[in-house]
Scaffold this motif. Structure first.
Motif, PDB file in Angstrom:
ATOM      1  N   LEU A 115     100.927   1.005   4.860  1.00  0.00           N
ATOM      2  CA  LEU A 115     100.915   1.523   3.495  1.00  0.00           C
ATOM      3  C   LEU A 115      99.956   0.779   2.573  1.00  0.00           C
ATOM      4  O   LEU A 115      99.888   1.089   1.385  1.00  0.00           O
ATOM      5  CB  LEU A 115     102.330   1.483   2.898  1.00  0.00           C
ATOM      6  CG  LEU A 115     103.380   2.330   3.608  1.00  0.00           C
ATOM      7  CD1 LEU A 115     104.744   2.148   2.966  1.00  0.00           C
ATOM      8  CD2 LEU A 115     102.978   3.806   3.596  1.00  0.00           C
ATOM      9  N   ALA A 116      99.217  -0.177   3.128  1.00  0.00           N
ATOM     10  CA  ALA A 116      98.284  -0.987   2.336  1.00  0.00           C
ATOM     11  C   ALA A 116      98.979  -1.544   1.086  1.00  0.00           C
ATOM     12  O   ALA A 116      98.486  -1.425  -0.035  1.00  0.00           O
ATOM     13  CB  ALA A 116      97.049  -0.177   1.963  1.00  0.00           C
ATOM     14  N   VAL A 117     100.141  -2.160   1.321  1.00  0.00           N
ATOM     15  CA  VAL A 117     100.921  -2.732   0.229  1.00  0.00           C
ATOM     16  C   VAL A 117     100.169  -3.937  -0.328  1.00  0.00           C
ATOM     17  O   VAL A 117      99.703  -4.790   0.438  1.00  0.00           O
ATOM     18  CB  VAL A 117     102.327  -3.148   0.739  1.00  0.00           C
ATOM     19  CG1 VAL A 117     103.116  -3.868  -0.334  1.00  0.00           C
ATOM     20  CG2 VAL A 117     103.083  -1.934   1.240  1.00  0.00           C
ATOM     21  N   PRO A 118     100.021  -4.007  -1.656  1.00  0.00           N
ATOM     22  CA  PRO A 118      99.308  -5.134  -2.262  1.00  0.00           C
ATOM     23  C   PRO A 118      99.929  -6.480  -1.893  1.00  0.00           C
ATOM     24  O   PRO A 118     101.151  -6.595  -1.776  1.00  0.00           O
ATOM     25  CB  PRO A 118      99.445  -4.889  -3.768  1.00  0.00           C
ATOM     26  CG  PRO A 118      99.765  -3.435  -3.902  1.00  0.00           C
ATOM     27  CD  PRO A 118     100.499  -3.052  -2.658  1.00  0.00           C
ATOM     28  N   GLU A 119      99.070  -7.476  -1.695  1.00  0.00           N
ATOM     29  CA  GLU A 119      99.509  -8.834  -1.374  1.00  0.00           C
ATOM     30  C   GLU A 119     100.490  -9.314  -2.439  1.00  0.00           C
ATOM     31  O   GLU A 119     100.293  -9.095  -3.623  1.00  0.00           O
ATOM     32  CB  GLU A 119      98.301  -9.774  -1.325  1.00  0.00           C
ATOM     33  CG  GLU A 119      98.582 -11.115  -0.698  1.00  0.00           C
ATOM     34  CD  GLU A 119      98.860 -11.018   0.791  1.00  0.00           C
ATOM     35  OE1 GLU A 119      99.648 -11.841   1.288  1.00  0.00           O
ATOM     36  OE2 GLU A 119      98.298 -10.129   1.455  1.00  0.00           O
ATOM     37  N   GLY A 120     101.566  -9.938  -2.018  1.00  0.00           N
ATOM     38  CA  GLY A 120     102.559 -10.464  -2.951  1.00  0.00           C
ATOM     39  C   GLY A 120     103.704  -9.497  -3.236  1.00  0.00           C
ATOM     40  O   GLY A 120     104.686  -9.870  -3.846  1.00  0.00           O
ATOM     41  N   THR A 121     103.580  -8.243  -2.782  1.00  0.00           N
ATOM     42  CA  THR A 121     104.665  -7.279  -2.962  1.00  0.00           C
ATOM     43  C   THR A 121     105.748  -7.571  -1.932  1.00  0.00           C
ATOM     44  O   THR A 121     105.467  -7.658  -0.742  1.00  0.00           O
ATOM     45  CB  THR A 121     104.164  -5.828  -2.779  1.00  0.00           C
ATOM     46  OG1 THR A 121     103.126  -5.575  -3.719  1.00  0.00           O
ATOM     47  CG2 THR A 121     105.284  -4.825  -2.983  1.00  0.00           C
ATOM     48  N   ALA A 122     106.970  -7.736  -2.400  1.00  0.00           N
ATOM     49  CA  ALA A 122     108.086  -8.052  -1.512  1.00  0.00           C
ATOM     50  C   ALA A 122     108.512  -6.813  -0.728  1.00  0.00           C
ATOM     51  O   ALA A 122     108.725  -5.748  -1.296  1.00  0.00           O
ATOM     52  CB  ALA A 122     109.263  -8.585  -2.316  1.00  0.00           C
ATOM     53  N   VAL A 123     108.605  -6.968   0.576  1.00  0.00           N
ATOM     54  CA  VAL A 123     109.139  -5.928   1.456  1.00  0.00           C
ATOM     55  C   VAL A 123     110.245  -6.601   2.258  1.00  0.00           C
ATOM     56  O   VAL A 123     109.993  -7.563   2.981  1.00  0.00           O
ATOM     57  CB  VAL A 123     108.042  -5.336   2.385  1.00  0.00           C
ATOM     58  CG1 VAL A 123     108.653  -4.320   3.337  1.00  0.00           C
ATOM     59  CG2 VAL A 123     106.924  -4.707   1.576  1.00  0.00           C
ATOM     60  N   THR A 124     111.475  -6.105   2.091  1.00  0.00           N
ATOM     61  CA  THR A 124     112.641  -6.674   2.758  1.00  0.00           C
ATOM     62  C   THR A 124     113.324  -5.608   3.604  1.00  0.00           C
ATOM     63  O   THR A 124     112.909  -4.447   3.607  1.00  0.00           O
ATOM     64  CB  THR A 124     113.653  -7.211   1.727  1.00  0.00           C
ATOM     65  OG1 THR A 124     114.163  -6.099   0.976  1.00  0.00           O
ATOM     66  CG2 THR A 124     113.017  -8.223   0.789  1.00  0.00           C
ATOM     67  N   ALA A 125     114.394  -5.981   4.269  1.00  0.00           N
ATOM     68  CA  ALA A 125     115.141  -5.036   5.104  1.00  0.00           C
ATOM     69  C   ALA A 125     115.655  -3.854   4.288  1.00  0.00           C
ATOM     70  O   ALA A 125     115.710  -2.736   4.769  1.00  0.00           O
ATOM     71  CB  ALA A 125     116.303  -5.745   5.788  1.00  0.00           C
ATOM     72  N   GLU A 126     115.990  -4.085   3.044  1.00  0.00           N
ATOM     73  CA  GLU A 126     116.547  -3.032   2.193  1.00  0.00           C
ATOM     74  C   GLU A 126     115.485  -2.136   1.561  1.00  0.00           C
ATOM     75  O   GLU A 126     115.809  -1.120   0.960  1.00  0.00           O
ATOM     76  CB  GLU A 126     117.399  -3.645   1.073  1.00  0.00           C
ATOM     77  CG  GLU A 126     118.636  -4.369   1.568  1.00  0.00           C
ATOM     78  CD  GLU A 126     118.330  -5.779   2.090  1.00  0.00           C
ATOM     79  OE1 GLU A 126     117.327  -6.387   1.670  1.00  0.00           O
ATOM     80  OE2 GLU A 126     119.084  -6.249   2.954  1.00  0.00           O
TER      81      GLU A 126
END
Length: 134
Positions: free
Chosen positions: A70-81
């Motif tokens: 998804l080309a998520v910006p650096e520093g964006t939190a991605v967790t299990a939820e």
């Protein structure tokens, strides 16, 4: 008017006298006490047991694949939820994520199962199940 409150406790037993089970390194469990009250009726408590079946290493790898796909910006939190839709993913993005997961974990995900994946946790649990069945 109704109110709701919740408190986390450290017990894993849902009922008095129920036996505790060993969770091992791959799972976690928590127990929540939730109290409901209203003008007419009051419920003392409702106990909910929440468990995470996926291995942490699987969750971490899925997070990395989702960020990349998804080309998520650096520093964006991605967790299990994290929900894919919260990261801006549409149905085509979700299909691409599933394809990336299939390649990374050397598995094949049925279309019906893929339609039920909405979060990183959903994907990680399915992957662990498919890898174990392999």
């Amino acid at each position: 008017m109704a109110s709701l409150s919740a408190t986390a406790i450290s017990s894993v037993s849902a009922r008095p006298g129920a036996s505790s089970r060993s969770l091992g390194a791959s799972g976690t469990s928590s127990l929540k006490l939730v109290s409901f009250s209203s003008q007419r009726k009051s419920f003392r408590s409702l106990r909910l047991q929440v468990s995470c079946a996926a291995k942490q290493e699987t969750v971490d790898k899925v997070c990395e694949i989702v960020k990349k796909q998804l080309a998520v910006p650096e520093g964006t939190a991605v967790t299990a939820e994290t929900k894919f839709s919260a990261l801006g993913a549409d149905s085509l993005d979700t299909v691409e994520i599933v394809m990336g997961l299939e390649e990374a974990f050397d598995i094949s995900v049925e279309e019906e199962s893929a339609q039920n994946i909405a979060t990183v946790q959903d994907a990680a649990e399915l992957i662990d199940k498919l890898v174990e069945a392999k």
